[in-house]
Design an enzyme around this catalytic site. Structure first.
Site, PDB file in Angstrom:
ATOM      1  N   LYS A  27       0.820  -1.214   0.000  1.00 24.86           N
ATOM      2  CA  LYS A  27       0.000   0.000   0.000  1.00 24.86           C
ATOM      3  C   LYS A  27       0.860   1.273   0.000  1.00 24.86           C
ATOM      4  O   LYS A  27       2.078   1.204   0.074  1.00 24.86           O
ATOM      5  CB  LYS A  27      -0.960  -0.041   1.189  1.00 24.86           C
ATOM      6  CG  LYS A  27      -1.988  -1.176   1.099  1.00 24.86           C
ATOM      7  CD  LYS A  27      -2.816  -1.090  -0.160  1.00 24.86           C
ATOM      8  CE  LYS A  27      -4.046  -1.988  -0.180  1.00 24.86           C
ATOM      9  NZ  LYS A  27      -3.824  -3.406   0.008  1.00 24.86           N
TER      10      LYS A  27
HETATM   11  C1  LIG Z   1      -9.821  -2.715  -1.711  1.00 27.49           C
HETATM   12  C2  LIG Z   1      -9.208  -3.388  -0.525  1.00 27.49           C
HETATM   13  N1  LIG Z   1      -9.898  -3.429   0.632  1.00 27.49           N
HETATM   14  C3  LIG Z   1      -9.393  -4.000   1.736  1.00 27.49           C
HETATM   15  C4  LIG Z   1      -8.157  -4.596   1.733  1.00 27.49           C
HETATM   16  C5  LIG Z   1      -7.673  -5.286   2.976  1.00 27.49           C
HETATM   17  O1  LIG Z   1      -6.558  -4.682   3.541  1.00 27.49           O
HETATM   18  P1  LIG Z   1      -5.594  -5.551   4.488  1.00 27.49           P
HETATM   19  O2  LIG Z   1      -4.768  -6.439   3.616  1.00 27.49           O
HETATM   20  O3  LIG Z   1      -4.770  -4.507   5.198  1.00 27.49           O
HETATM   21  O4  LIG Z   1      -6.436  -6.309   5.423  1.00 27.49           O
HETATM   22  C6  LIG Z   1      -7.392  -4.589   0.567  1.00 27.49           C
HETATM   23  C7  LIG Z   1      -6.065  -5.216   0.558  1.00 27.49           C
HETATM   24  O5  LIG Z   1      -5.450  -5.505  -0.419  1.00 27.49           O
HETATM   25  C8  LIG Z   1      -7.933  -3.976  -0.593  1.00 27.49           C
HETATM   26  O6  LIG Z   1      -7.251  -3.937  -1.748  1.00 27.49           O
END
Ligand SMILES: Cc1ncc(COP(=O)(O)O)c(C=O)c1O
Length: 386
Positions: free
Chosen positions: A184
């Protein structure tokens, strides 16, 4: 083929992050403590939100947000099909139903024009996803939410820093959820943040992030704290560690610089790809600051002799790493089989999926590698032109 492979993503973690983590380890601060508190304060200030709750993933932030607004078994929540499974999976944690909605063909963000018809008396919330880092059409989404009495839980996993009509993402929706996963725009390895203006929701998310035990329970082993705590609800173990926050604090301080770098890469790609008619550049709507977490090309199928998979393979042969964001949810076996979705249900997302390729875009990519990516795209487009 002597040139080195350009990966799709390389995190930018430097000596400052390493020093900050080491200093935290030396201080004995391993779990949630003052670094997390400072990370929350700095983050809230950065996005202009009154409350920021740090957690150990973006998924955890989304889960806590739905809990805070009171999602229950049998409820429905509007979710775009063009997203990662985390957005919908948290709805299922409550035995509630994610109701999928198609995307706009250009931005790939949820199409506000298709939300109203997906709303039923059971609908409680809308979860727009700022796809790739571009904020959704919040005037339209917030108008629907107000008119239909729904909450808006924004999945801003891609959208730090981004803004919509001058408002920073993080200060637009009822609750906004960020991710600090390794790929990210800033990272804590794994981590996330929920921001809101609502003090009750903030308190609830904080409490539920640490077993549902009384406020400031994380201080219970410090001089300021007390051994006494109360359990108010069966919560979760979602608290962020000070070690991760030490990394996050330095990354947050670099966020604007990272952003300038990603913006510059996107602008360079946009200029270079303008005359390549075999591909379509990302569409950015007016009055939006796009975070450029992803740079997504769309292939023009009528102008190429190869499909998306072959295009990716041809780039790989030229030592360029790419990815695909995302396989729409309705095409995955679980969502297809559980809810009976078919490919023809979401025409825009299904068609876009066949055409999308995400190119490398990360701080530190550097001019030489940017040029190599551009040259490879140009070369593949030329070689496989119709
Ligand atoms: C659109 C979206 N929402 C939520 C998430 C979830 O984030 P995390 O991996 O920090 O749990 C991601 C992760 O890639 C994502 O791309």
């Amino acid at each position: 083929m002597s040139e080195t492979f350009i990966p799709f993503h390389v995190p930018d973690v430097g000596e400052e992050e390493i020093a900050s983590v080491v200093e935290t380890l030396r201080s004995g601060g391993l779990t949630t403590g003052p670094k997390v508190k400072k990370f929350e304060d700095d983050f809230g200030r950065f996005v202009g939100s009154s409350y920021a709750i740090a957690v150990n993933s973006g998924t955890a932030a989304l889960h806590l947000a739905l809990d805070a607004i009171g999602i229950e078994e049998g409820d429905e929540v509007i979710v775009p099909t063009m997203t990662f499974t985390a957005t919908a999976e948290v709805v299922l944690y409550f035995k509630a139903k994610p109701v999928l909605v198609d995307c706009q063909p250009d931005t790939l963000n949820i199409d506000p024009g298709q939300i109203d018809s997906a709303i039923t008396p059971k609908t409680k919330a809308i979860m727009p996803v700022d796809f790739g880092g571009q904020p959704c059409d919040y005037d339209a989404i917030l108008e629907i939410a107000r008119r239909r009495g729904l909450k808006v839980i924004e999945d801003a996993a891609h959208a730090l820093p981004a803004s919509y009509k001058g408002d920073k993402v993080g200060a637009i929706s009822d609750i906004t959820c960020f991710s600090f996963y390794a790929t990210k725009t800033i990272t804590t390895g794994e981590g996330g943040m929920a921001t809101t203006e609502n003090p009750e929701w903030a308190d609830r998310m904080r409490m539920m992030s640490l077993h549902g035990i009384s406020k400031d329970a994380w201080k219970r082993y410090t001089a300021e704290g007390s051994w006494y705590y109360e359990v108010h609800s069966p919560g979760y173990k979602y608290n962020l560690t000070d070690v991760a926050a030490a990394l996050g604090l330095v990354q947050l301080a670099k966020c604007e610089r990272f952003y300038e770098d990603r913006k510059r890469i996107a602008a360079t790609y946009n200029t270079a790809f303008a005359e390549i008619t075999e591909i379509e550049r990302p569409s950015v709507q007016p009055e939006r600051e796009h975070a450029w977490h992803l740079y997504i090309l769309k292939l023009n199928p009528g102008r190429l002799r190869i499909g998306r998979n072959e295009f990716i393979e041809a780039l790989k042969q030229r030592n360029i790493g790419t990815s695909v964001h995302f396989i729409p949810l309705h095409l995955h076996p679980y969502y297809r089989d559980t809810f009976g979705y078919q490919k023809c249900d979401f025409a825009n997302a299904s068609a876009a999926f066949e055409r999308i390729v995400s190119l490398p875009i990360f701080p530190g990519l550097g001019d030489e590698r940017i040029e190599r990516v551009i040259e490879a795209v140009r070369d593949v487009a030329r070689e496989y032109r119709q």
